[in-house]
Design a protein around this motif. Structure first.
Motif, PDB file in Angstrom:
ATOM      1  N   VAL A  63       0.704  -7.304  -2.916  1.00  0.00           N
ATOM      2  CA  VAL A  63       0.724  -8.645  -2.313  1.00  0.00           C
ATOM      3  C   VAL A  63       1.649  -8.653  -1.093  1.00  0.00           C
ATOM      4  O   VAL A  63       1.307  -9.187  -0.034  1.00  0.00           O
ATOM      5  CB  VAL A  63       1.157  -9.708  -3.352  1.00  0.00           C
ATOM      6  N   THR A  88       0.530  -7.641   6.596  1.00  0.00           N
ATOM      7  CA  THR A  88      -0.552  -7.412   7.568  1.00  0.00           C
ATOM      8  C   THR A  88      -0.902  -8.687   8.321  1.00  0.00           C
ATOM      9  O   THR A  88      -1.507  -8.625   9.388  1.00  0.00           O
ATOM     10  CB  THR A  88      -1.853  -6.882   6.913  1.00  0.00           C
ATOM     11  N   ALA A 111       2.435  -6.149   0.777  1.00  0.00           N
ATOM     12  CA  ALA A 111       1.779  -5.392   1.846  1.00  0.00           C
ATOM     13  C   ALA A 111       0.743  -6.263   2.556  1.00  0.00           C
ATOM     14  O   ALA A 111       0.687  -6.306   3.794  1.00  0.00           O
ATOM     15  CB  ALA A 111       1.126  -4.137   1.275  1.00  0.00           C
ATOM     16  N   GLY A 112      -0.062  -6.970   1.779  1.00  0.00           N
ATOM     17  CA  GLY A 112      -1.093  -7.829   2.370  1.00  0.00           C
ATOM     18  C   GLY A 112      -0.481  -8.920   3.226  1.00  0.00           C
ATOM     19  O   GLY A 112      -0.970  -9.219   4.332  1.00  0.00           O
ATOM     20  N   LEU A 113       0.589  -9.531   2.736  1.00  0.00           N
ATOM     21  CA  LEU A 113       1.282 -10.568   3.514  1.00  0.00           C
ATOM     22  C   LEU A 113       1.756 -10.000   4.855  1.00  0.00           C
ATOM     23  O   LEU A 113       1.622 -10.645   5.897  1.00  0.00           O
ATOM     24  CB  LEU A 113       2.491 -11.097   2.734  1.00  0.00           C
TER      25      LEU A 113
END
Lengths: 275, 320
Positions: B60, B66, B62-64
């Motif tokens: 999560v 990006t 990591a996704g944030l």
């Protein structure tokens, strides 16, 4: 979205061309995963040609829809599509794939390849990352959608279910996950190696919106994506019945072509079938 | 005077939350333990609990990252780093994403919870990851400065804190420069290089050594990566011997970092005050420090040994 016959025909032609490109990459490099790449071609073509809001000239555009290939070993399929829609020159496919100093790594790399939204390759991580992206969109007030492709073998990973509960709990309805049910994992048939049946019931019990389709049928894929877009308060899992090695008769459902590249005879024969 | 790391984290996140609108906190069901409930109440839209699922927390975060936000993934070191290590490696370090991992409970200072909760390998693990910056805060005030430096830095950062209270090293606002160590005390007989709550003990050891006419230099190596080579090489040249002090296994942490540098560029005798290659156990922190060799008197003994090794080297050289 109603898909007419002519349009479906064009998409089917495109899928055939993408399969030829994938075959070319893996054969020339004598490395890469053909079987699982072939099983997701229609999903990727439907997304990149008909569904996703993207601008290949501006791969970092903040408002773009995101795509994560969580089953990262099937990068050849993604690379073939990204090249075709114009993220990078098509020559990369044969000159760069899995080569030293290459732009196209064995598994997707967001630093090296234009159009890759997240690096992947280690199985099980992509759905969590999709949640993070969806949270990001929510926090920033952006309405982009997040698409993920997950392998059926990959759903053995506990983290998939960690992420599934997070997406449902936070009602991350911008997430659409395609589960590629090609029925074969590294060591053999999923039913024998590690059965995840009943797959649909698992996702439903995690409070996802579940749609079951034939993953090679464009009208079904596009209709499912439309339904996913209408889902409010629930992320959507599109369970795609697919065939590993789809499109080449002697590769279909053959575990051999999970990670073994074709020899010259197989290549010629496959090319003939895909022409 | 002692101040709590977790209170410092609570207050720092609150004020930095105002300053950095992109800051998002992600935790695995540890808001109460980390005392970041206030952040959750003040910035509910920028607080995400993923439940008890650390691998998910890392994905999560990591996704944030990006999407341009600055996620702070916060947990105990065991669960922030050691459980989801592969996820950190492949989803944060490799794509070089702008995620900050902030961990309390580093080392055996964790105490009564015992070995399962005492992260004694986290610095070795995180140092080994390309792209990561590795920070260790010595006390409450440095926690805030380190967190701000981490947010200012573009790229993944690991910040290690202790569990509980630490003796105050810094009494006023300080600047934290990544890659620059703090020289806390000058001296030319021996150098004590410490990190985390062990810095205060190194300073106490230096005071004791002064009573026997030993001038110990004390360095707070609050940034294990990138390492401040200049300050270490200068200390090696000027003091001729060194003691590294850390609440961590002797393998791959501060001692490892210093030894790797000196063996290449300026070999001098180095003694390590660290945990031997074994796990900790339950007990009060001070009792554990006594049993496992992390007290002021252990530092003094190590300094004496380092100086003895130095002088015997000099003696041997002169005899030749």
């Amino acid at each position: 979205m109603e898909s007419n016959g002519w349009e479906v025909l064009q998409l089917q032609k495109k899928a055939q061309q993408i399969r030829r490109d994938i075959l070319e990459m893996v054969y020339r490099r004598q490395s890469g995963h053909l079987g699982g790449s072939f099983s997701i071609v229609e999903i990727l073509v439907a997304l990149y040609y008909k569904t996703m809001r993207i601008d290949p000239a501006n791969p970092k555009w903040e408002g773009r829809d995101r795509f994560i290939l969580s089953k990262g070993h099937c990068a050849p399929a993604l690379y073939a599509v990204l090249a075709d829609v114009g993220y990078f020159p098509k020559a990369y496919l044969t000159e760069s794939f899995r080569c030293v100093n290459g732009k196209l790594q064995g598994h997707p790399d967001l630093k090296k390849t234009p159009g890759i939204d997240m690096s992947s390759g280690s199985l099980g991580i992509g759905l969590s990352v999709a949640c993070g992206m969806a949270f990001g969109g929510r926090i920033k007030g952006q309405d982009f959608r997040v698409f993920v492709v997950i392998g059926d073998g990959e759903t053995n990973e506990g983290q998939i279910w960690e992420a599934a509960k997070t997406a449902a709990h936070y009602k991350l309805d911008k997430i659409t996950a395609f589960i590629d049910l090609n029925g074969l994992q590294n060591d053999g048939p999923t039913a024998r190696e590690m059965s995840m049946a009943p797959m649909a019931a698992k996702w439903r019990s995690f409070n996802w919106n579940v749609i079951e389709i034939d993953g090679h049928d464009f009208p079904q894929i596009l209709a499912a994506v439309d339904k996913a877009k209408q889902s409010t308060g629930q992320p959507t899992a599109i369970l795609c019945r697919t065939v590993k090695g789809k499109g080449v008769s002697f590769m279909e459902n053959q575990i051999k072509f999970h990670g073994t590249p074709p020899n010259e005879e197989e290549y010629q024969k496959a090319l003939g079938e895909l022409s | 005077m002692k101040l709590s790391f977790r209170d410092a984290l609570k207050e720092s996140l609150l004020s930095l939350g105002q300053e950095y609108p992109a800051l998002v906190v992600v935790t695995p069901d540890l808001a109460k333990s980390l005392r970041i409930v206030d952040f959750k109440q003040t910035f509910p839209e920028r607080y995400i609990s993923v439940g008890v699922s650390e691998a998910d927390m890392i994905g999560v975060a990591a996704g944030l990252a990006t999407t341009g936000l600055i996620p702070v993934a916060a947990a105990f070191a065991m669960f922030a780093v050691e459980k989801p290590f592969e996820q950190i490696r492949n989803a944060i370090a490799y794509p070089n994403l702008n995620v900050k991992i902030v961990a309390t409970h580093g080392g055996i200072c964790v105490g009564p919870d015992g070995a399962t909760h005492q992260a004694i390998e986290d610095l070795a693990l995180m140092r080994a990851l390309p792209n990561f910056t590795v920070l260790v805060a010595a006390d409450a005030l440095e926690t805030r400065a380190a967190l701000k430096a981490a947010l200012e830095h573009k790229g993944p950062v690991y910040l290690r804190l202790g569990r509980d209270e630490a003796e105050v090293v810094y009494r006023e606002e300080k600047e934290f420069i990544i890659g620059k160590a703090d020289l806390l005390r000058s001296g030319n007989d021996v150098t004590l290089v410490a990190c985390g709550p062990m810095v205060a003990k190194a300073l106490q050891a230096a005071e004791e050594l002064e009573k026997v006419k030993v001038e110990a230099r004390v360095i707070n190596m609050h940034c294990l990566k990138p390492l401040d080579e200049e300050v270490l090489l200068q200390a090696a040249r000027e003091t001729g011997c060194m003691v590294t002090v850390e609440d961590h296994t002797r393998i791959g942490g501060l001692g490892g970092a210093v030894a790797e540098l000196l063996v290449r560029k300026h070999p001098v005798p180095v003694e390590q005050v660290a945990l031997d290659d074994q796990f900790g156990e339950s007990g009060d922190a001070e009792d554990l420090f006594q049993k496992y060799g992390l007290t002021v008197s252990h530092i003094i003994a190590a300094a004496e040994k380092a100086m003895l090794r130095k002088s015997s080297q000099i003696f041997m050289k002169e005899r030749r």
